[in-house]
Every structure is written in C-alpha cells, then in structure tokens.
Design a protein around this motif. Structure first.
Motif, mmCIF file in Angstrom:
data_model
loop_
_atom_site.group_PDB
_atom_site.id
_atom_site.type_symbol
_atom_site.label_atom_id
_atom_site.label_comp_id
_atom_site.label_asym_id
_atom_site.label_seq_id
_atom_site.Cartn_x
_atom_site.Cartn_y
_atom_site.Cartn_z
ATOM 1 N N TYR A 70 1.011 -1.118 -0.078
ATOM 2 C CA TYR A 70 0.225 0.001 -0.006
ATOM 3 C C TYR A 70 1.245 1.172 -0.106
ATOM 4 O O TYR A 70 2.238 0.997 0.189
ATOM 5 N N THR A 76 -4.950 0.728 6.894
ATOM 6 C CA THR A 76 -6.163 1.926 6.284
ATOM 7 C C THR A 76 -6.876 2.576 7.021
ATOM 8 O O THR A 76 -6.760 3.398 7.544
ATOM 9 N N ALA A 77 -7.593 1.998 8.713
ATOM 10 C CA ALA A 77 -8.014 2.252 9.710
ATOM 11 C C ALA A 77 -6.815 3.310 10.453
ATOM 12 O O ALA A 77 -7.328 4.027 10.609
ATOM 13 N N THR A 83 -5.254 -14.261 3.832
ATOM 14 C CA THR A 83 -6.181 -13.460 5.392
ATOM 15 C C THR A 83 -5.697 -12.567 6.371
ATOM 16 O O THR A 83 -6.391 -11.489 6.285
ATOM 17 N N LYS A 103 -4.579 -9.476 4.154
ATOM 18 C CA LYS A 103 -5.537 -8.568 4.324
ATOM 19 C C LYS A 103 -6.521 -7.806 5.659
ATOM 20 O O LYS A 103 -6.330 -7.001 5.864
ATOM 21 N N ASP A 104 -6.395 -9.071 6.269
ATOM 22 C CA ASP A 104 -6.079 -8.083 7.631
ATOM 23 C C ASP A 104 -5.075 -7.042 8.123
ATOM 24 O O ASP A 104 -5.792 -5.557 8.788
ATOM 25 N N TRP A 105 -4.022 -7.372 7.928
ATOM 26 C CA TRP A 105 -3.010 -6.408 7.543
ATOM 27 C C TRP A 105 -3.408 -5.171 6.867
ATOM 28 O O TRP A 105 -3.367 -4.162 7.865
ATOM 29 N N LEU A 106 -3.315 -4.764 6.114
ATOM 30 C CA LEU A 106 -3.734 -4.103 4.700
ATOM 31 C C LEU A 106 -5.217 -3.328 5.684
ATOM 32 O O LEU A 106 -5.235 -2.232 5.874
ATOM 33 N N ASP A 107 -6.454 -3.578 5.913
ATOM 34 C CA ASP A 107 -7.627 -3.000 7.012
ATOM 35 C C ASP A 107 -7.021 -2.904 8.226
ATOM 36 O O ASP A 107 -7.408 -1.846 8.734
ATOM 37 N N GLN A 108 -5.970 -2.847 9.379
ATOM 38 C CA GLN A 108 -5.275 -2.424 10.059
ATOM 39 C C GLN A 108 -4.713 -1.121 9.781
ATOM 40 O O GLN A 108 -4.694 0.227 10.721
#
Length: 388
Positions: free
Chosen positions: A30, A57-58, A47, A50-55
């Motif tokens: 990213y 992003t947040a 998965t 994806k979880d790491w990218l979500d963190q």
C-alpha cells in the motif's frame, strides 16, 4: 491510499512463477498517500495479508498511522533533531538536554520503545535519590519529545502514557521558611564576617528575587527615589569566568517595591564596597560580587553555607529567603495577583501551587470574622451593663 494483495507464486496472467511454492505466498502492499514510498509485507495466508491491510487503512483514517521505517530511528537520534528545532532560552535548553541525556533507553528504536522502558528509567532516578519534583520535570521533557514523535508520524502512540511518578510532598511539608529572627541572625552574622554578602542576603529576603536575579543587579536598576528595584536580567553559571547574562526566567522582567530600609542598605553597600567589574563581562558593573567576579550559584551558595553554619540555619537554602518574602506578603493580606507579580511567576496558578497553603482558609476567615463580631457584641454588652 492505494492497496493490493499479490500472489507471489503467480504472475499477472495467473501462470506459476519460478519461486512457486517457496517462501511466503501473499504480498500486501500500500501507499499511505500519493507519491509516498510503497510499503510491503509478506504473509503465508491471504487472510492475514488482508487483516494487515485493514489495520493500516484504519490507522491512516483515524490518524494513528506511523511510518514503520521511521520507527527505526533511536530515541537519542530523534531527540537531537527535535531539540534542534525548539525555541528555548539557554537555561531551558541546558535543563532539557540534561533531562533527555538522563534516559536509559537512548539507543532503543522509537518503534520498539515501550512503557516499561519509561518505568525502568523513572525507577532508576528514584533509586538514585532524585527528588520527585526533579523526576517530574525530566519526565515532562522526555514526554514532549515522544509527543513530537507522534506528531511527526514516527510512532503511532506515546509509550509514556500512564507512567506513574513518585509522589511529591505537599508544599506545606516540603517548604522551609525561616522566621524573621532567623533572617536577622543571618544578617547579623554576614555583617560581622562577610560584609560584602550582607546586602545580597537583605535583597533576597526583603524583595524576593531569585538568586540569579539578585546577582544580576546593576546601579541603574535601583530607583532610590521611588524605592523600587528593577529585575531585567539574571546571572547563570556555576563558576568564575563561566557566567552568562540572560533575561529573567519566563521573561519575568519587573519592578519590585522595596522598603526604605533596603534602599539604605544598598546605598551603604555601594559606597563601602564599590562595584564589581567582572572580566568575563567587560564594560558591565555589578552591585554584588566577590573576588572580582559577579556572584553566581556556586559562589553565592558557598557564602550562604558559611553564614548558616555559623548561626545554625543548616535547614535553609538561600532560595528559602524568597519563600520568606512571599510568606510575609501573604501574611499581610496581599492577594494572589500581587504576590504573583512580586515573585515573577508567569501565571497565578504557579503562585497558588507554590504558596496556597500560606493563605488563610475559609475556616480561618470565618473564625476571624466571628471573633471580630463577638468582640463587638461583648464590648457593647459590657457598656450597656456598666451604664445600668
């Protein structure tokens, strides 16, 4: 923010790559903002990627994101850069650099710094016998550095949050204030054994400047006609030939209302002892000095220790003469603002935090008012009975 998850075992057309089956399969990538360097991390499971990218992003959305590469800089390196861009007076810079240099985690990368590092540092200062007030000041400086790191997105949160500090003694218990009789004893001793220091003690006790402010007085600062003493500089340093002339603390230039008795003491001092022309400051003449040099912390402290040892006042520092003056103002009914201005405090809250225990409480005022009322009633009653 742009982000993606790539299969490292397949090319863009879905065909197996040469490293098929080797290493972590999923590459999450990213850019936190446009033109920023790309940040990547590999995972075994999609998965997890994806979880790491979500963190990430947040964290970006909430403003808690920090560059993971920036977090590799050590505390001392960042503190040096942070210190260089601060606007501080020389005295403040020295004190803050001392605080920063005292940490036990100087070489720890900021991204690895934890609350436990701060707690161990505080404990080490406490074990060495540093006063709680000193520990608190040093902690505040280091905490400012860490907040600067958070602000610069070097780290996402401040590891100093929630660190407990040693409790300070209440001002009423920690403060020592000499009595008028004890100050008189010190003056009498100085008059006999150290005449040059006599007027220094009198000035500290009768108008309440800080030690460096007393040392920095010159003849033009004394208005003998209006009975005022002007504070517009102070002497800093701890040895002969190594002193600096700087503005008063917190920019507290001020006029002090002086008693006529002090004006007489200063006039006699100047007449008897002349002025000090410190070679460190050519062209300047000082009211107070010893051995051809202006008084500074060590020389004034040495002279005071000799006085107090001779008269049994070992419990008091020369700074306690400042408290003596403040307590006299309060005892005579001066309000907070008046005392604040006299002491050169930047805010009334500092005056209250320092001397609130010296002001009469609501109970004291109520009791005094009731006593005054009682005396009036009983006196009237006595007159009525005698006339009857």
């Amino acid at each position: 923010m742009s982000a993606s998850i790539d299969d490292r075992w397949r090319d863009r057309n879905g065909k197996p790559t040469k490293r098929d089956g080797v290493g972590k399969r999923w590459m999450a990538r990213y850019r936190p903002h446009t033109n920023a360097p790309e940040i990547t991390k590999s995972f075994t499971k999609k998965t997890d990627a994806k979880d790491w990218l979500d963190q990430q992003t947040a964290a970006i959305i909430t403003g808690l994101w920090a560059d993971p590469k920036a977090g590799k800089v050590t505390f001392s390196t960042f503190a040096e850069r942070w210190t260089a861009r601060q606007i501080w007076a020389d005295s403040t810079r020295e004190g803050n650099e001392t605080a920063i240099g005292s940490v036990t985690f100087a070489d720890v990368p900021l991204g690895e710094l934890r609350k436990s590092h701060l707690e161990q540092w505080v404990k080490s200062m406490h074990t060495r016998g540093l006063a709680p007030s000193t520990i608190g000041v040093r902690y505040s400086v280091v905490r400012s550095v860490l907040k600067g790191a958070v602000s610069d997105k070097v780290i996402s949160s401040d590891p100093s949050d929630g660190v407990r500090l040693p409790r300070e003694r209440r001002a009423a218990a920690a403060m020592t204030i000499p009595t008028p009789e004890q100050v008189a004893a010190a003056l009498n001793d100085a008059a006999e054994h150290d005449p040059e220091f006599y007027a220094f003690i009198a000035t500290a006790a009768l108008v309440g400047p800080r030690l460096g402010e007393v040392a920095g007085l010159q003849v033009p600062d004394i208005d003998f006609l209006r009975r005022k003493v002007r504070v517009e500089r102070q002497i800093q340093g701890t040895s002969r030939g190594n002193t600096r002339v700087v503005p008063p603390k917190h920019g507290s230039e001020r006029w002090l209302n002086a008693p006529e008795e002090l004006m007489t003491i200063l006039a006699v001092h100047i007449e008897k002892h002349g002025l000090t022309e410190d070679p460190t400051h050519p062209g300047e003449e000082w009211i107070f000095g010893t051995g051809g040099y202006v008084y500074q912390r060590n020389s004034a402290g040495h002279s005071w220790r000799r006085v107090r040892e001779r008269v049994g006042l070992e419990a008091f520092t020369i700074h306690d003469l400042r408290h003596f003056y403040a307590s006299g103002l309060i005892a005579d009914g001066c309000d907070v603002v008046t005392v604040q201005e006299a002491m050169g405090h930047s805010k009334p809250s500092i005056t209250l935090n320092t001397y609130s225990h010296l002001w009469p409480s609501a109970e004291d005022k109520t009791r005094a008012a009731a006593s005054k009322l009682a005396r009036s009633v009983l006196a009237d009653q006595a007159r009525t009975r005698s006339s009857g």
